[in-house]
Design a protein around this motif. Structure first.
Motif, PDB file in Angstrom:
ATOM      1  N   ARG A 109      11.607  48.831  18.885  1.00 25.01           N
ATOM      2  CA  ARG A 109      10.500  48.334  19.426  1.00 25.01           C
ATOM      3  C   ARG A 109       9.333  49.269  19.718  1.00 25.01           C
ATOM      4  O   ARG A 109       8.251  49.397  19.414  1.00 25.01           O
ATOM      5  CB  ARG A 109      10.751  47.543  20.814  1.00 25.01           C
ATOM      6  CG  ARG A 109      11.618  46.516  20.635  1.00 25.01           C
ATOM      7  CD  ARG A 109      11.460  45.191  21.670  1.00 25.01           C
ATOM      8  NE  ARG A 109      10.098  44.804  21.604  1.00 25.01           N
ATOM      9  CZ  ARG A 109       9.930  43.754  20.757  1.00 25.01           C
ATOM     10  NH1 ARG A 109      10.964  43.303  20.143  1.00 25.01           N
ATOM     11  NH2 ARG A 109       8.947  43.225  20.478  1.00 25.01           N
TER      12      ARG A 109
ATOM     13  N   TYR B 154       9.312  43.537  11.889  1.00 28.32           N
ATOM     14  CA  TYR B 154      10.887  43.312  12.517  1.00 28.32           C
ATOM     15  C   TYR B 154      11.846  42.942  11.685  1.00 28.32           C
ATOM     16  O   TYR B 154      12.942  43.427  11.459  1.00 28.32           O
ATOM     17  CB  TYR B 154      10.789  42.627  14.030  1.00 28.32           C
ATOM     18  CG  TYR B 154      10.124  43.284  14.967  1.00 28.32           C
ATOM     19  CD1 TYR B 154      10.796  44.054  15.697  1.00 28.32           C
ATOM     20  CD2 TYR B 154       8.696  43.201  15.359  1.00 28.32           C
ATOM     21  CE1 TYR B 154      10.239  44.771  16.848  1.00 28.32           C
ATOM     22  CE2 TYR B 154       8.258  43.886  16.483  1.00 28.32           C
ATOM     23  CZ  TYR B 154       8.937  44.612  17.316  1.00 28.32           C
ATOM     24  OH  TYR B 154       8.391  45.257  17.995  1.00 28.32           O
TER      25      TYR B 154
ATOM     26  N   VAL C 282      17.476  38.659  12.753  1.00 30.85           N
ATOM     27  CA  VAL C 282      16.378  39.588  13.460  1.00 30.85           C
ATOM     28  C   VAL C 282      16.243  39.802  14.788  1.00 30.85           C
ATOM     29  O   VAL C 282      15.595  40.660  15.409  1.00 30.85           O
ATOM     30  CB  VAL C 282      14.995  38.970  12.962  1.00 30.85           C
ATOM     31  CG1 VAL C 282      14.448  37.743  13.469  1.00 30.85           C
ATOM     32  CG2 VAL C 282      13.773  39.832  13.171  1.00 30.85           C
ATOM     33  N   SER C 283      16.747  38.601  15.917  1.00 28.70           N
ATOM     34  CA  SER C 283      16.590  38.793  17.115  1.00 28.70           C
ATOM     35  C   SER C 283      17.466  39.927  17.687  1.00 28.70           C
ATOM     36  O   SER C 283      17.117  40.670  18.911  1.00 28.70           O
ATOM     37  CB  SER C 283      17.026  37.413  17.992  1.00 28.70           C
ATOM     38  OG  SER C 283      16.025  36.477  17.572  1.00 28.70           O
TER      39      SER C 283
ATOM     40  N   ASP D   5      14.609  35.708  22.155  1.00 29.51           N
ATOM     41  CA  ASP D   5      13.305  36.459  22.123  1.00 29.51           C
ATOM     42  C   ASP D   5      12.807  36.407  23.618  1.00 29.51           C
ATOM     43  O   ASP D   5      12.136  37.198  24.168  1.00 29.51           O
ATOM     44  CB  ASP D   5      12.355  35.790  21.128  1.00 29.51           C
ATOM     45  CG  ASP D   5      12.613  35.754  19.814  1.00 29.51           C
ATOM     46  OD1 ASP D   5      13.425  36.650  19.309  1.00 29.51           O
ATOM     47  OD2 ASP D   5      12.151  35.284  18.863  1.00 29.51           O
TER      48      ASP D   5
ATOM     49  N   ARG E  14       5.165  38.495  19.411  1.00 29.24           N
ATOM     50  CA  ARG E  14       5.727  38.218  20.549  1.00 29.24           C
ATOM     51  C   ARG E  14       5.074  38.838  21.768  1.00 29.24           C
ATOM     52  O   ARG E  14       5.652  38.316  22.874  1.00 29.24           O
ATOM     53  CB  ARG E  14       7.371  38.327  20.596  1.00 29.24           C
ATOM     54  CG  ARG E  14       8.014  37.497  19.370  1.00 29.24           C
ATOM     55  CD  ARG E  14       7.953  36.113  19.395  1.00 29.24           C
ATOM     56  NE  ARG E  14       8.598  35.247  18.338  1.00 29.24           N
ATOM     57  CZ  ARG E  14       8.341  35.178  17.223  1.00 29.24           C
ATOM     58  NH1 ARG E  14       7.534  35.977  16.649  1.00 29.24           N
ATOM     59  NH2 ARG E  14       9.288  34.575  16.252  1.00 29.24           N
TER      60      ARG E  14
ATOM     61  N   SER F 136       8.670  30.997  17.536  1.00 29.00           N
ATOM     62  CA  SER F 136       8.687  31.244  15.892  1.00 29.00           C
ATOM     63  C   SER F 136       8.126  29.483  15.271  1.00 29.00           C
ATOM     64  O   SER F 136       8.251  28.606  16.158  1.00 29.00           O
ATOM     65  CB  SER F 136      10.173  31.284  15.581  1.00 29.00           C
ATOM     66  OG  SER F 136      10.618  30.247  15.914  1.00 29.00           O
TER      67      SER F 136
ATOM     68  N   ARG G 117      16.565  31.565  18.563  1.00 34.53           N
ATOM     69  CA  ARG G 117      15.713  32.530  18.682  1.00 34.53           C
ATOM     70  C   ARG G 117      14.525  32.430  19.906  1.00 34.53           C
ATOM     71  O   ARG G 117      14.343  33.500  20.344  1.00 34.53           O
ATOM     72  CB  ARG G 117      14.912  32.764  17.184  1.00 34.53           C
ATOM     73  CG  ARG G 117      15.668  33.218  16.176  1.00 34.53           C
ATOM     74  CD  ARG G 117      14.655  34.121  15.109  1.00 34.53           C
ATOM     75  NE  ARG G 117      14.009  33.123  14.324  1.00 34.53           N
ATOM     76  CZ  ARG G 117      12.810  33.197  13.791  1.00 34.53           C
ATOM     77  NH1 ARG G 117      12.099  34.250  14.202  1.00 34.53           N
ATOM     78  NH2 ARG G 117      12.393  32.387  13.134  1.00 34.53           N
TER      79      ARG G 117
HETATM   80  O1   DC Z   1       7.013  35.621  13.646  1.00 36.27           O
HETATM   81  P1   DC Z   1       8.571  35.818  13.252  1.00 36.27           P
HETATM   82  O2   DC Z   1       9.274  34.584  13.221  1.00 36.27           O
HETATM   83  O3   DC Z   1       8.340  36.341  11.792  1.00 36.27           O
HETATM   84  O4   DC Z   1       9.250  37.096  13.979  1.00 36.27           O
HETATM   85  C1   DC Z   1      10.786  37.115  13.735  1.00 36.27           C
HETATM   86  C2   DC Z   1      11.495  37.897  14.860  1.00 36.27           C
HETATM   87  O5   DC Z   1      10.794  39.204  15.183  1.00 36.27           O
HETATM   88  C3   DC Z   1      11.247  37.141  16.168  1.00 36.27           C
HETATM   89  O6   DC Z   1      12.099  36.127  16.190  1.00 36.27           O
HETATM   90  C4   DC Z   1      11.249  38.169  17.259  1.00 36.27           C
HETATM   91  C5   DC Z   1      10.771  39.332  16.537  1.00 36.27           C
HETATM   92  N1   DC Z   1       9.686  39.825  16.899  1.00 36.27           N
HETATM   93  C6   DC Z   1       9.558  40.524  18.115  1.00 36.27           C
HETATM   94  O7   DC Z   1      10.506  40.922  18.801  1.00 36.27           O
HETATM   95  N2   DC Z   1       8.028  41.055  18.468  1.00 36.27           N
HETATM   96  C7   DC Z   1       7.297  40.977  17.614  1.00 36.27           C
HETATM   97  N3   DC Z   1       5.884  41.300  18.155  1.00 36.27           N
HETATM   98  C8   DC Z   1       7.209  40.047  16.337  1.00 36.27           C
HETATM   99  C9   DC Z   1       8.448  39.488  16.200  1.00 36.27           C
END
Ligand code: DC
Length: 231
Positions: free
Chosen positions: A114, A39, A104-105, A189, A135, A13, A185
């Motif tokens: 997902r 997400y 969010v996690s 993650d 991610r 992040s 996170r």
């Molecule tokens: O990129 P971001 O920080 O806005 O994403 C928020 C959360 O979403 C991150 O902590 C994990 C999840 N995420 C994910 O699991 N898979 C992705 N492709 C994008 C984000």
């Protein structure tokens, strides 16, 4: 040389993925998709329907609700990027709060969530000409992407960036809670069972702790030019 390509940008992040992705998409005339926003929007839905909080998470109820969650991006010409809409409502600001970041996690660890989002992301990229950040873009969404980048920076650098962004928006947050969220996170993650954040074998790692935006952009753009037929 190929024509339009797929550019997958993954990383922790606040590593500046979206800044670089937006700049690349603009220069190339490509679509930019911020999968974190998707997400975050599902998390906001869960919060608004009292399905998730710091102490509880009724993930089974959230999974039942998934068919009624519609996510769309609409391009805002003034801002120069597409904003996130949840069931027809612009939620671009609401999804960026610390509370959403803190929950969010949990939501993004749910496989059914997902599965839905990955299918939607693959649909958006089926004609290539796309820069997508997240991610699991280079590992799960587009394992055949022509360019895969993995962005990193120290937790402190990232927390500083996030803190400045939130303060500029008028949020009252402390640096310590932002740093804690960044570290938590990272851990959640990268240790979740389904699609954890890992660097794809063929991804190029870019540590931008001490790299300016122009330097990063030039480096990545040179890479794009080497694999696609742009001038
Ligand atoms: O990129 P971001 O920080 O806005 O994403 C928020 C959360 O979403 C991150 O902590 C994990 C999840 N995420 C994910 O699991 N898979 C992705 N492709 C994008 C984000």
């Amino acid at each position: 040389m190929v024509g339009k390509i797929t550019i997958a940008i993954d990383g922790f992040s606040s590593t500046g993925k979206s800044t670089i992705a937006k700049a690349l998409a603009k220069k190339l005339g490509y679509i930019y998709v911020d999968t974190g926003a998707m997400y975050r929007a599902v998390t906001l839905y869960a919060m608004n329907h009292n399905l998730v909080s710091f102490d509880d998470f009724d993930w089974e109820a959230l999974v039942r609700c998934l068919p009624s969650i519609s996510l769309t991006f609409k391009f805002n010409a003034d801002l120069g990027f597409a904003e996130m809409y949840l069931n027809g409502i612009n939620v671009e600001n609401e999804i960026r709060t610390l509370e959403v970041s803190q929950l969010v996690s949990k939501v993004s660890a749910i496989s059914s969530v997902r599965k839905k989002l990955v299918l939607e992301q693959q649909e958006m990229g089926k004609y290539k000409g796309i820069v997508m950040d997240g991610r699991d873009i280079g590992t799960v969404v587009f394992p055949d992407a022509e360019i895969k980048l993995f962005m990193t920076a120290s937790a402190d650098t990232r927390a500083q960036r996030r803190y400045k962004e939130l303060i500029a928006k008028g949020d009252t947050v402390s640096y310590e809670e932002i740093l804690q969220n960044v570290v938590e996170r990272d851990h959640l993650d990268s240790t979740r069972k389904d699609s954890p954040l890992i660097k794809a074998k063929d991804a190029i790692e870019i540590d931008n702790s001490d790299l300016g935006l122009n330097e990063q952009f030039d480096k990545i753009y040179a890479l794009v030019k080497s694999v696609s037929s742009i001038n």
